[in-house]
Design an enzyme around this catalytic site. Sequence first.
Site, PDB file in Angstrom:
ATOM      1  N   GLU A  53       0.810  -1.218   0.000  1.00 52.34           N
ATOM      2  CA  GLU A  53       0.000   0.000   0.000  1.00 52.34           C
ATOM      3  C   GLU A  53       0.848   1.274   0.000  1.00 52.34           C
ATOM      4  OE1 GLU A  53      -2.216  -0.766   3.513  1.00 52.34           O
ATOM      5  OE2 GLU A  53      -3.551  -2.194   2.552  1.00 52.34           O
TER       6      GLU A  53
ATOM      7  N   GLU B 270      -2.221  -7.462  -5.312  1.00 55.14           N
ATOM      8  CA  GLU B 270      -3.065  -8.063  -4.296  1.00 55.14           C
ATOM      9  C   GLU B 270      -4.321  -8.643  -4.934  1.00 55.14           C
ATOM     10  OE1 GLU B 270      -4.058  -5.023  -1.533  1.00 55.14           O
ATOM     11  OE2 GLU B 270      -2.043  -4.916  -0.679  1.00 55.14           O
TER      12      GLU B 270
END
Length: 524
Positions: free
Chosen positions: A161, A188
């Site tokens: 992230e 992801e």
Amino acid sequence: MSSMEGLRANSSQFTLERKPFRILGGSIHYFRVPRAYWEDRLLKMKACGLNTLTRKYVPWNLHEPERGTFRFQDQLDLKAFVTLAADMGLWVILRPGPYICAEWELGGLPSWLLQDKGMQLRTTYPGFVNAVGLYFDKLVSIIKPLMVKGGPVIAVQVENEYGSYAKDDKYMPFIKNVSPQKPLMVMEYWSGWFDVWESITTSVVSEILERGVSINLYMFHGGQLWLHEWSDGLRYLQTPNYNAPLSEAGDCTPKYQLLRKLFSQYHPEPLPEVPSPQERRAYDPVLIQQHLSLWDSLHFTDKPFRSDRPSYGYTLYETTITCGETLNSGNNIRDRALVFVDRRYVGTLDYKTQELILPKGQGERTLSLLVENCGRVNYGKALDEQRKGILGDILLNHTPLRGFNIFCLDMKPGFMKSSGSWKSDIEVPSLPGFFLARLHVDGPPKDTFIRLPGAVFVNGQNLGRHWFIGPQHFLYLPGPWLRRGENQMIVFEEQKVDDKILFAENPEHGRTTDVYKLPFCTLL
């Protein structure tokens, strides 16, 4: 399990061993599951129709709890967990970090990094780069033999992230270069976030599968709540086991059964049988038998020391005062302090209450501040500011206090083994303090749940912390942490104590947005 060619994404479909491959994945965090239950949880993953253990986080702060001291054994045996997954026919996508988020304190970064007052986490700041390099040298030596062609790890995702953080455009290339070279995958597979699990219906998952898309269930099994701590800087927060298909205690929920039925359609052979649930027991209540005051426990800590920043648990600051009147923290306490004068409780200071009127008295008196670390944020741009303890001047009548003696009360297992000077006059307990009970287990130990406020230790294992502001009412106690015969149970209480410890076969959970824990429950 080995392959001649690893995971590839050269077209619209993954290939593995040069054959089309769809990732049917789920996430389990090995550090949040008792090692004795690793096999049970992975078998249930296989029986649900999944083929890949995905987003397998590696928490740096557990594997290097002190600079240069590495732990990859027992509960933290990364190699053993990956090997076990391979033995069950599961592939693995590894996420080594260094930052993992994972609703984990400081996103898995070790708090000792913040001893450097100029630290800039998740950047190419030299102090961070050097620490990551040394850690990854150790980590890569463990990961590399597990990579295809030699093992089940088919991809590695570095960092996590960073697009929402993105302070340094040179950082991601640096992290890539200190990771294993092949195969590398920075992506992801999401099926939803922990607070919207109920909106992820089987029809949505079915549509994803019908389109030929790979999927990762985050989380498939969230693991034990006693290790899920993080904070918003103001209070404890708790992810409620992500409302995962496997419950905290490893139960197959209705969601699990629906997903199993769906995934079975994508396997040519019948799925394996689901393992039987673990037996549970509501043990009879046990009485508190002895207690040890916080003040007496100081004899078992190291000598007073001067430290800018505690890591976990509590830190006691003591100094001498000669007057009363107004004590002002100026919001320099991270995160909460119980205040005592001559060891009598007089109030609490935190982000809401920053001023306290002390009682007047004659001569020299001891002022004590028991400062509690309420957890570090796991996400966002405030990571660099997560130092704990007293961060600035504490004023008494506008004059800064000086000359503090500082005691570390990090509640590590070694601290709890110092059990001398216990007192039996429990009718007049001294608070704050430690309270001792003994649970006798006849027959094989079973899983159970404990209902009691306070920080709870069983046979030296830290289960976590209850707090009266709730709403969680129980702590999960895995059977493998108990033994036949006598089991030692110690509870640390701040201001209130019950005379017994209660058990239940099943937990009761309150609102999912306000569950509270202590940061030192990360210590295994």
